[in-house]
Design a protein around this motif. Sequence first.
Motif, PDB file in Angstrom:
ATOM      1  N   CYS A 185       0.841  -1.195   0.000  1.00 46.95           N
ATOM      2  CA  CYS A 185       0.000   0.000   0.000  1.00 46.95           C
ATOM      3  C   CYS A 185       0.872   1.238   0.000  1.00 46.95           C
ATOM      4  CB  CYS A 185      -0.849  -0.082   1.264  1.00 46.95           C
ATOM      5  SG  CYS A 185      -1.455   1.456   1.903  1.00 46.95           S
ATOM      6  N   VAL A 188      -3.078   6.235   1.909  1.00 48.11           N
ATOM      7  CA  VAL A 188      -4.542   6.332   1.807  1.00 48.11           C
ATOM      8  C   VAL A 188      -5.056   7.757   2.030  1.00 48.11           C
ATOM      9  CG1 VAL A 188      -5.175   3.943   2.349  1.00 48.11           C
ATOM     10  CG2 VAL A 188      -4.686   5.516   4.218  1.00 48.11           C
ATOM     11  N   SER A 265       0.832   9.656   8.438  1.00 46.45           N
ATOM     12  CA  SER A 265       1.664   8.502   8.826  1.00 46.45           C
ATOM     13  C   SER A 265       2.145   7.702   7.614  1.00 46.45           C
ATOM     14  CB  SER A 265       0.879   7.577   9.755  1.00 46.45           C
ATOM     15  OG  SER A 265      -0.309   7.126   9.106  1.00 46.45           O
ATOM     16  N   CYS A 266       1.445   7.833   6.482  1.00 48.36           N
ATOM     17  CA  CYS A 266       1.818   7.025   5.302  1.00 48.36           C
ATOM     18  C   CYS A 266       3.193   7.399   4.758  1.00 48.36           C
ATOM     19  CB  CYS A 266       0.763   7.170   4.205  1.00 48.36           C
ATOM     20  SG  CYS A 266      -0.847   6.561   4.716  1.00 48.36           S
ATOM     21  N   CYS A 269       5.754   5.360   6.618  1.00 47.75           N
ATOM     22  CA  CYS A 269       5.210   4.012   6.861  1.00 47.75           C
ATOM     23  C   CYS A 269       6.312   2.978   7.075  1.00 47.75           C
ATOM     24  CB  CYS A 269       4.357   3.607   5.665  1.00 47.75           C
ATOM     25  SG  CYS A 269       3.739   1.929   5.806  1.00 47.75           S
TER      26      CYS A 269
HETATM   27  S1  SF4 Z   1       0.461   3.606   7.220  1.00 48.94           S
HETATM   28 FE1  SF4 Z   1       1.423   2.411   5.600  1.00 48.94          FE
HETATM   29  S2  SF4 Z   1       0.218   0.558   5.429  1.00 48.94           S
HETATM   30 FE2  SF4 Z   1      -0.999   2.013   6.599  1.00 48.94          FE
HETATM   31  S3  SF4 Z   1      -2.292   3.026   5.076  1.00 48.94           S
HETATM   32 FE3  SF4 Z   1      -0.445   4.286   5.285  1.00 48.94          FE
HETATM   33  S4  SF4 Z   1       0.978   3.543   3.707  1.00 48.94           S
HETATM   34 FE4  SF4 Z   1      -0.637   2.013   3.960  1.00 48.94          FE
END
Ligand code: SF4
Length: 394
Positions: A185, A188, A265-266, A269
Amino acid sequence: MKEICPHKKCTGCLACYNACSNNAITLRQDDCGFIYPEISLSQCVNCGKCFKVCPVNNIKDFYYPKKCFAATVKDEKDLCSCASGGVASELSRWIISNGGIVYGCSGTDIRRVRHIRIDRLSDIDLLKGSKYVQSAIADLYRHVRLDLKNDKLVLFIGTPCYIDALKSFLSYKDYPNLLTADIVCHGVPSQKMLNENIAYYTNDKDGIKVDFRKKEKFLSKRDAIYRISFGWFLKTIHTRKAIEKSYTKDPYMYGFLKCLTFRRSCYTCRYAQISRCADFTLCDFWGLGKDAGFTNGKGVSCVLVNTPKAMTTWKEVSKSLNYQEREVIEALRGNGQLQAPSRMHAKYEKFLMLYPNVGLKKAVYICTRRDRVKELINGLNKSMKNLLKLITRK
Ligand code: SF4
Ligand SMILES: Cc1cc2nc3c(=O)[nH]c(=O)nc-3n(C[C@H](O)[C@H](O)[C@H](O)COP(=O)(O)OP(=O)(O)OC[C@H]3O[C@@H](n4cnc5c(N)ncnc54)[C@H](O)[C@@H]3O)c2cc1C
Ligand code: SF4
Ligand code: SF4
């Protein structure tokens, strides 16, 4: 206000919310629509469970993949309805056929994308396709725990931060009847942004379907070949209206693919690496060598088999797949998301300030001016080169 983990690192995984047995955690939506937990001091008894369960405070070792496979489902129609090679759906089919339960993300109500629990083969279609938004998880980890305690076979599919949250919620106990599959991922956006984008196109409150990628057929010299296009593909179910925009023409998809609209936070990550937290890892097999023979363009899954439990399951599930073993390094080289987190867009902070005041369309437009100019220049250069090639050939 007590913080469970540093705000900028909070993934919204809701392990804390699920762990609090005093209902002392409420969920607050920030100005951009991202959900954060908030402790209600009047109800909190200071038990510390939420701090302990939070994966940000709780770093565990991940697994380096044992094996790597390129794979697709065998049925061509089925393959076209899946995001990539359809391995997530095939794993789900195997689990349910063996009396199990699957938890995964459903976009059937695209204005409320969320994780659901299914136990019927006919419901696998509800989970198909990539929904490029943070899936609502609510109190589902508690349901998973109940199913596990009732000796049900469970498959949980989700972004790696959700898998880690589930494992932490289960105190990292190795349930033999639990299998997890993480979807690689790159970040988001929020449901609020998605709903705003839908409203630009339709007020149809009844039924709409939105896809973010499409397998499009085009004809080469000899055969029909497919390619995966990223964009905004909306259908209204009753009025049968279809709206199709390439990603460059749609603010939601443009912001998403330019890494402008993600949860904070992405960008840091810790799951964006080759060592994984789930039994299986599923992603697109970008960079797959032509020698693998998957050339019809309908999408190929990259399957990383990370644990002995996954290896045993793979031996069974792979019987109904077309697959070939590949080197882990091939998957790693082709997929930036297995190497490092997405790079924060240069105008991210500006976007966060603008969006709540001017809306998604305008905020994305203002913050991506440079990207569009760059793309225009690259496009012109490409056309010039092609023109020159044509002239020199004559
Ligand atoms: S923190 Fe990492 S795993 Fe979670 S949604 Fe964001 S990019 Fe995806
Ligand atoms: C937000 C997001 C970003 C992604 N980024 C990348 C990337 O950068 N590189 C890459 O190689 N692959 C990425 N993927 C994964 C890829 O798009 C496919 O989802 C994956 O390869 C599975 O394909 P499949 O054909 O096996 O899935 P299908 O058989 O079509 O099933 C889809 C599965 O995805 C799960 N799912 C769908 N949307 C979500 C969601 N929002 N949250 C959690 N689970 C979800 C469903 O539960 C379902 O099990 C991303 C997916 C998502 C949702
Ligand atoms: S410290 Fe305990 S009671 Fe308070 S919010 Fe956290 S889990 Fe709930
Ligand atoms: S458990 Fe998840 S949602 Fe709760 S504070 Fe930690 S990262 Fe945020």
